[in-house]
Motif scaffolding. Structure first.
Motif, mmCIF file in Angstrom:
data_model
loop_
_atom_site.group_PDB
_atom_site.id
_atom_site.type_symbol
_atom_site.label_atom_id
_atom_site.label_comp_id
_atom_site.label_asym_id
_atom_site.label_seq_id
_atom_site.Cartn_x
_atom_site.Cartn_y
_atom_site.Cartn_z
ATOM 1 N N MET A 108 14.304 -7.320 20.163
ATOM 2 C CA MET A 108 13.493 -6.369 19.339
ATOM 3 C C MET A 108 13.941 -6.157 18.127
ATOM 4 O O MET A 108 13.220 -5.412 16.926
ATOM 5 N N ASN A 109 14.846 -6.792 17.482
ATOM 6 C CA ASN A 109 15.283 -6.941 15.836
ATOM 7 C C ASN A 109 13.591 -7.124 14.914
ATOM 8 O O ASN A 109 13.700 -7.416 14.067
ATOM 9 N N ASP A 110 12.509 -8.166 15.928
ATOM 10 C CA ASP A 110 11.665 -8.149 15.425
ATOM 11 C C ASP A 110 10.483 -7.744 15.274
ATOM 12 O O ASP A 110 9.453 -8.519 14.501
ATOM 13 N N LYS A 111 11.098 -6.508 15.542
ATOM 14 C CA LYS A 111 9.755 -5.137 15.220
ATOM 15 C C LYS A 111 9.084 -5.570 13.875
ATOM 16 O O LYS A 111 8.207 -5.188 13.608
ATOM 17 N N ILE A 112 10.077 -5.391 12.803
ATOM 18 C CA ILE A 112 9.545 -5.617 11.263
ATOM 19 C C ILE A 112 8.441 -6.881 11.114
ATOM 20 O O ILE A 112 7.400 -6.193 11.239
ATOM 21 N N LYS A 113 8.709 -7.953 12.303
ATOM 22 C CA LYS A 113 8.457 -8.929 11.209
ATOM 23 C C LYS A 113 6.440 -8.765 12.011
ATOM 24 O O LYS A 113 5.531 -9.172 10.961
ATOM 25 N N ILE A 114 6.863 -8.259 13.125
ATOM 26 C CA ILE A 114 5.287 -8.261 14.258
ATOM 27 C C ILE A 114 4.710 -7.140 13.514
ATOM 28 O O ILE A 114 3.843 -7.180 13.289
ATOM 29 N N ILE A 115 5.309 -6.260 13.270
ATOM 30 C CA ILE A 115 4.385 -5.254 11.879
ATOM 31 C C ILE A 115 3.350 -5.365 11.401
ATOM 32 O O ILE A 115 2.576 -6.087 10.469
ATOM 33 N N ALA A 116 4.163 -6.658 10.235
ATOM 34 C CA ALA A 116 3.721 -6.788 9.390
ATOM 35 C C ALA A 116 2.809 -8.469 9.502
ATOM 36 O O ALA A 116 1.726 -7.978 8.899
ATOM 37 N N GLY A 117 3.074 -8.846 10.697
ATOM 38 C CA GLY A 117 2.212 -9.817 11.158
ATOM 39 C C GLY A 117 0.929 -9.083 11.588
ATOM 40 O O GLY A 117 -0.624 -9.040 10.138
ATOM 41 N N LEU A 118 0.852 -8.218 12.038
ATOM 42 C CA LEU A 118 -0.191 -7.449 12.430
ATOM 43 C C LEU A 118 -1.508 -6.115 11.572
ATOM 44 O O LEU A 118 -1.826 -6.877 11.526
ATOM 45 N N ILE A 119 -0.589 -6.461 10.622
ATOM 46 C CA ILE A 119 -1.238 -6.056 9.086
ATOM 47 C C ILE A 119 -1.693 -7.067 8.637
ATOM 48 O O ILE A 119 -2.828 -6.567 8.543
ATOM 49 N N ILE A 120 -1.267 -8.100 8.630
ATOM 50 C CA ILE A 120 -1.890 -9.365 7.781
ATOM 51 C C ILE A 120 -3.192 -9.283 8.452
ATOM 52 O O ILE A 120 -4.165 -9.723 7.585
ATOM 53 N N PHE A 121 -3.139 -9.591 10.302
ATOM 54 C CA PHE A 121 -4.143 -10.392 10.121
ATOM 55 C C PHE A 121 -4.803 -9.627 10.512
ATOM 56 O O PHE A 121 -6.181 -9.560 10.666
ATOM 57 N N VAL A 122 -5.158 -8.118 10.277
ATOM 58 C CA VAL A 122 -6.275 -6.511 10.919
ATOM 59 C C VAL A 122 -6.867 -7.055 9.257
ATOM 60 O O VAL A 122 -7.892 -7.271 8.852
ATOM 61 N N ALA A 123 -5.725 -6.323 8.177
ATOM 62 C CA ALA A 123 -6.482 -6.986 7.015
ATOM 63 C C ALA A 123 -7.027 -8.380 6.434
ATOM 64 O O ALA A 123 -8.361 -8.637 6.160
ATOM 65 N N ILE A 124 -6.802 -9.608 7.342
ATOM 66 C CA ILE A 124 -7.333 -10.625 7.238
ATOM 67 C C ILE A 124 -9.107 -10.496 7.986
ATOM 68 O O ILE A 124 -9.926 -10.560 7.585
ATOM 69 N N CYS A 125 -8.790 -9.888 9.244
ATOM 70 C CA CYS A 125 -10.062 -9.740 9.648
ATOM 71 C C CYS A 125 -11.138 -8.492 9.281
ATOM 72 O O CYS A 125 -12.013 -8.885 9.017
ATOM 73 N N LEU A 126 -10.143 -7.780 7.959
ATOM 74 C CA LEU A 126 -11.388 -6.563 7.647
ATOM 75 C C LEU A 126 -11.484 -7.485 5.964
ATOM 76 O O LEU A 126 -12.735 -6.888 5.587
ATOM 77 N N SER A 127 -10.879 -7.843 5.921
ATOM 78 C CA SER A 127 -11.123 -8.596 4.311
ATOM 79 C C SER A 127 -13.107 -8.909 4.061
ATOM 80 O O SER A 127 -13.010 -8.222 2.665
ATOM 81 N N PRO A 128 -13.516 -9.492 4.257
ATOM 82 C CA PRO A 128 -15.558 -8.907 4.641
ATOM 83 C C PRO A 128 -15.353 -8.362 4.183
ATOM 84 O O PRO A 128 -16.486 -7.669 3.317
ATOM 85 N N PHE A 129 -15.204 -7.296 5.243
ATOM 86 C CA PHE A 129 -16.079 -5.353 4.129
ATOM 87 C C PHE A 129 -15.227 -5.092 2.918
ATOM 88 O O PHE A 129 -16.257 -4.498 2.506
ATOM 89 N N PHE A 130 -14.002 -5.531 3.075
ATOM 90 C CA PHE A 130 -13.416 -4.810 1.078
ATOM 91 C C PHE A 130 -14.123 -5.633 0.143
ATOM 92 O O PHE A 130 -14.608 -5.061 -0.857
ATOM 93 N N MET A 131 -14.221 -7.585 0.471
ATOM 94 C CA MET A 131 -15.236 -8.090 -0.166
ATOM 95 C C MET A 131 -16.714 -7.383 -1.042
ATOM 96 O O MET A 131 -16.825 -7.627 -1.920
#
Lengths: 129, 267
Positions: free
Chosen positions: A1-24
């Protein structure tokens, strides 16, 4: 359960990468759409068959109706909703006003990736002897 | 349970009928979009007839005149000529396209070949063209309704629907139709900008100048024929046109086949 932060951070990075073409894409003009040129002749000769936005949506339908009424019923005169009359002809009416096929019809069609086969038969008066 | 199944079967049955009928009705409607009622009309100068017909007076013909008629028609309708193709290797006499042209009497009237043919026919060519038959076999053969009989008797082609299957060419007993084996444009020296060309892969033939009748003009062949070709209404008994038929003995091509040609020849 202590990995919560890592998981959320990972998810945010993942989503950001997925959306990067739109931002660019934001702010660049690669998504502008076609810009067909209304020729001076067209402006001078006045209004199109329908309103501009309707025309962009409906012109292929109108042309289809025109050719059936001309070829099958020998009807050659078209009356618009506001009472203006046009000779129903692709080469001699549309292209009479829109005398810049390349910068008008073709520019839009290239963008939309449509290649009407009409020009195999119908003449662009500017292109032939 | 039992009732439910009955209901289900009933609904399924009705749905099946619906599913079968829908495509059939929309197939009928394909390409049949016309300008809405009231927004399209004939030009006021339009030339109309109940049944168009043609009378050709062979007594007024010469070979030179025949040549002139054919040329005028072909120029008007952007019909290509093999001779205009620049690259001689691309010319092919079998690819020739013709709307109206001259034939020897014995080829025009294959069932009237007398051993001792009147002398005058040795020196002329008979103009042959689409006969605009009353019972056209081409119309029956066409799988797409590209060729159709217009109410006024003209057998017309809607080039937009032609798929180039050439059934009509096989069906026509007069050889009135030509096929575009290649792009016709290299064979056209000077374009009539008021009329489209055709493209590779479609059939074409005489349209009795439907596009000219629609704006009140006579067919080109009639205009340049020095009186040899006349068109008119076959059903108008009091017309000058019918008088031509009353006053002269006329024949038609391959009458025995029953297609009822509308082109009459005064011989």
């Amino acid at each position: 359960m202590n990995d919560k932060i890592k998981i959320i951070a990972g998810l945010i990075i993942f989503v950001a990468i997925c959306l990067s073409p739109f931002f660019m894409g934001l702010g660049s003009d690669s998504n502008k759409g076609p810009d067909p040129v209304i020729s001076e002749t067209a402006k001078k000769k006045g209004k199109c068959i329908l309103e501009k936005t309707e025309m962009a949506k409906q012109h292929m339908v109108i042309l289809d109706q025109w050719r059936n009424s001309v070829v099958r019923d020998a009807q050659r005169v078209y009356t618009t909703k506001d009472g203006k009359r046009f000779d129903m002809s692709l080469s001699n009416t549309c292209l009479d006003c829109h005398d810049n096929k390349k910068e008008f019809c073709d520019r839009c069609h290239d963008y939309a990736s449509v290649t009407p086969y009409c020009w195999d038969c119908h003449i662009n008066p500017k292109e032939v002897k | 349970m039992k009732n439910n199944r009955r209901d289900f079967l009933k609904i399924a049955g009705v749905a099946a009928i619906g599913a079968a009928v829908k495509p059939a009705t929309s197939a009928y409607a394909i390409g049949e979009q016309f300008v809405p009622e009231g927004q399209a009309e004939n030009k006021s100068s339009v030339k109309k007839a109940t049944k168009w017909g043609v009378v050709i007076d062979t007594n007024k013909l010469t070979k030179e005149l025949m040549h002139k008629i054919s040329k005028a028609c072909h120029l008007e309708h952007n019909v290509p000529d093999e001779k205009n193709i620049e690259n001689e290797d691309h010319r092919n006499p079998n690819h020739e396209i013709k709307w109206i042209w001259g034939e020897e009497f014995k080829h025009a009237f294959t069932d009237k070949t007398d051993r001792y043919l009147a002398d005058k026919f040795e020196h002329i060519e008979i103009p042959v063209l689409c006969n605009h038959c009353v019972n056209p076999s081409c119309v029956k053969a066409c799988p797409t309704k590209a060729t159709f009989s217009r109410e006024d008797g003209i057998v017309l082609m809607d080039f937009h629907r032609c798929i180039g299957c050439r059934f009509c060419m096989a069906a026509c007993p007069f050889g009135s139709r030509s096929f575009n084996f290649k792009d016709p444009r290299p064979g056209i020296k000077k374009h009539n900008k008021k009329f489209p060309t055709r493209m590779k892969g479609v059939v074409e033939k005489c349209n009795l100048c439907a596009e000219r009748l629609a704006v009140g003009k006579n067919p080109v062949c009639m205009e340049v024929s020095e009186g040899a070709i006349t068109i008119g209404d076959l059903e108008n008994e009091t017309s000058d046109f019918r008088k031509l038929l009353k006053d002269n003995y006329t024949i038609r091509r391959k009458q025995s086949l029953g297609t009822e040609p509308s082109v009459y020849y005064i011989v």
